[in-house]
Write a protein that holds these residues in place. Structure first.
Motif: not given
Length: 150
Positions: A5, A9, A45, A52, A54, A58, A61
């Protein structure tokens, strides 16, 4: 091999960096503050990467996260100035107002904060100093939920 993740990100933050910086500039109207806001948004983030999921865009967000960080900072900056925690240019102090009720209100707010139980008072002061809930929880050695309930 599947990306973690945080890796996912991180790559999304890199892809949208220019757009996010542009949005930060719209909010702050200052290049240096915009870069700080982008950095703070990226850290939030990445710190919450495990939560998170998906869904959708993105970039949208990330803009929401940035907007919340920016407006929370504005709100807490106002409180810090009101309580006299920030360096305030001469004559701009809320305590130097000619209106007696504004001085009374500031003193009353400070009195109320100091009348809280010590743990709550300390957590509230740290929050007004700009610490995040996570930072306060780690600094005080308690859970995030406990800090939010103070």
């Amino acid at each position: 091999m599947e990306k973690s993740c945080k890796d996912l990100l991180c790559s999304k933050l890199i892809e949208t960096r220019k757009q996010l910086l542009g949005f930060a500039l719209i909010l702050t109207h200052n290049q240096e503050q915009a870069q700080d806001l982008l950095q703070q948004t990226s850290l939030v983030i990445l710190a919450n990467a495990d939560n998170y999921e998906e869904r959708g865009c993105f970039y949208s967000w990330a803009m929401e996260v940035m907007k919340h960080i920016f407006f929370n900072e504005l709100k807490y900056r106002k409180y810090r100035v009101t309580l006299g925690y920030d360096d305030i240019p001469g004559g701009a102090s809320p305590f130097s107002s000619n209106e007696p009720e504004s001085e009374y209100n500031c003193r009353e707010i400070v009195r109320l904060i100091t009348s809280l139980p010590p743990a709550h008072s300390k957590a509230f002061k740290l929050l007004l100093d700009g610490y995040s809930y996570n930072e306060i929880a780690s600094k005080e050695g308690c859970t995030l939920g406990r800090v939010k309930n103070c």
